[in-house]
Design a protein around this motif. Structure first.
Motif, PDB file in Angstrom:
ATOM      1  N   ILE A  81       0.844  -1.198   0.000  1.00 21.41           N
ATOM      2  CA  ILE A  81       0.000   0.000   0.000  1.00 21.41           C
ATOM      3  C   ILE A  81       0.880   1.250   0.000  1.00 21.41           C
ATOM      4  N   MET A  84       2.458   1.725  -3.436  1.00 20.56           N
ATOM      5  CA  MET A  84       1.547   2.259  -4.457  1.00 20.56           C
ATOM      6  C   MET A  84       1.252   3.731  -4.203  1.00 20.56           C
ATOM      7  N   LEU A  85       1.013   4.086  -2.922  1.00 20.08           N
ATOM      8  CA  LEU A  85       0.674   5.477  -2.605  1.00 20.08           C
ATOM      9  C   LEU A  85       1.844   6.392  -2.927  1.00 20.08           C
ATOM     10  N   GLU A  87       4.372   5.878  -5.002  1.00 23.67           N
ATOM     11  CA  GLU A  87       4.636   5.976  -6.443  1.00 23.67           C
ATOM     12  C   GLU A  87       3.662   6.946  -7.099  1.00 23.67           C
ATOM     13  N   ALA A  88       2.401   6.920  -6.637  1.00 22.75           N
ATOM     14  CA  ALA A  88       1.390   7.752  -7.277  1.00 22.75           C
ATOM     15  C   ALA A  88       1.486   9.209  -6.839  1.00 22.75           C
ATOM     16  N   TYR A  89       1.724   9.457  -5.540  1.00 21.74           N
ATOM     17  CA  TYR A  89       1.584  10.825  -5.049  1.00 21.74           C
ATOM     18  C   TYR A  89       2.918  11.511  -4.759  1.00 21.74           C
TER      19      TYR A  89
END
Lengths: 204, 188
Positions: A81, A84-85, A87-89
């Motif tokens: 989690i 992913m967070l 990498e995205a933000y």
């Protein structure tokens, strides 16, 4: 056991780096700057808090024969989690921390606290323990990152703000490279152990 | 069922339950982050394009034929100046490197005589070897060179391959070469 002293214990006596001497690999690898140190600590804290809460909440349900695989599933879930967070933000930080985010899965601080603390204590104290250990981890990483960044670049720049700047740049590039991590942590560990030995001699 | 069998079933059941719950949490995180990731890629692409052709006012995407899902893939971009004249063409091209796919960005002028520049959007090359395709030193070799010189120096061009990373260097050169040829054909 009162919550405050349990929290402080994570910073002092059970400090993950100088007390328990766990999680040295990410400590050595990502402390090239204060910013990276904060990012790594935030990721680790998120995983540690949720892993401790879930392990503690499920501790009576977890069959002891398969407790380690279950700890790893819980930890790996939260690491994925965070991965992913971030990498995205926070793509620049994700690029800087690289492989050390997925490697939180095998960070021995987290599985160590799951096995040694959360598996034996209630959810509230496990949460406090995670906060304390995370704070200890953050402080040490920021200290090491700060020393290396000042000696290597002459200033501390965090999230675009220059927090501190030396009049002359010492420009010791070695401090940013891996040897700088070993030197810094070695010197700090020696100071901590010297103080500890002095306290013991006084009958502490 | 004996007691030990029952216990085994309970242990397996618990493992399955925990795994299913973990999968659910991951799925819930994946949905918003994958949308954000696509936005990040588009932003990174824009930045690279304007880095390659800083004077271009706008990049007009040229789309290919509709695929099975009814989506159109962007083949390349026409770079236009203030008054709408075509200054050149910018593009992204995927090419297999030594470790994985390299996505190279490039730009060529409107007469297909000069390569304007090269950048790397993403790659999985070996750190310290192939990963040096992202360095200024390597990329500056592609700045304003005649298309005829776009080859490794061992093949008669002007690009010096990275030491120990000939495959990665060649992949970048081939990606640019192939795509420039394709655009020239499409624009002709």
């Amino acid at each position: 056991m009162d919550p405050l002293s349990e929290y402080i214990r994570g910073i002092t006596r059970d400090n993950p780096i100088f007390g328990l001497v766990l999680g040295l690999c990410p400590t050595l690898a990502v402390t090239t700057s204060v910013e990276n140190a904060i990012g790594m600590s935030a990721g680790t804290a998120f995983v540690l808090v949720f892993a401790n809460i879930f392990v503690s909440a499920l501790r009576k349900q977890i069959p002891s024969a398969v407790r380690l695989p279950i700890f790893i599933i819980i930890i790996a879930t939260f690491v994925s989690i965070v991965d992913m967070l971030m990498e995205a933000y926070f793509p620049p930080m994700y690029a800087a921390l690289g492989v050390f985010i997925p490697l939180i899965v095998v960070n021995c601080v987290i599985i160590g606290r799951a096995e040694a603390y959360a598996n034996k204590n209630n959810v509230f104290y496990s949460f406090i323990d995670a906060l304390g250990i995370s704070t200890g981890f953050l402080l040490v990483l920021m200290l090491i990152g700060g020393i290396r960044e000042i000696l290597g670049t002459g200033q501390i720049v965090t999230f675009g703000y220059t927090l501190f700047s030396l009049p002359a740049n010492p420009d010791v590039t070695t401090m940013i490279l891996p040897p700088g991590a070993f030197l810094t942590i070695g010197v700090l560990m020696a100071i901590v152990n010297y103080q500890r030995a002095k306290k013991m001699a006084k009958g502490g | 069922m004996t007691d030990s069998n029952k216990q085994t079933v309970v242990v397996i059941g618990k493992l399955v339950l925990i795994s299913a719950f973990a999968a659910l949490l991951l799925g819930l995180t994946y949905i918003p982050t994958s949308a954000q990731l696509e936005e990040n890629i588009i932003a990174a692409q824009k930045e690279i394009l304007s880095g390659l052709m800083p004077n271009a006012q706008n990049f007009e995407p040229v789309e290919g034929a509709e695929n099975a899902e009814g989506e159109r893939e962007i083949l390349y971009y026409r770079a236009v100046d203030d008054s709408g004249n075509i200054m050149g063409y910018a593009f992204f091209q995927e090419q297999r490197g030594s470790q994985g796919q390299i996505i190279v960005a490039g730009a060529v002028d409107s007469s297909f005589s000069n390569v304007l520049g090269m950048d790397v959007l993403s790659h999985e090359e070996t750190p310290g070897l192939g990963a040096r395709i992202t360095t200024q030193e390597f990329q500056s070799q592609f700045r304003d060179i005649p298309v005829s010189q776009l080859a490794l120096s061992s093949s008669g061009g002007s690009i010096d391959a990275l030491t120990g990373a000939t495959i990665s260097s060649r992949a970048v050169v081939n990606a640019l070469d192939t795509k420039i040829g394709e655009i020239e054909e499409a624009e002709a």
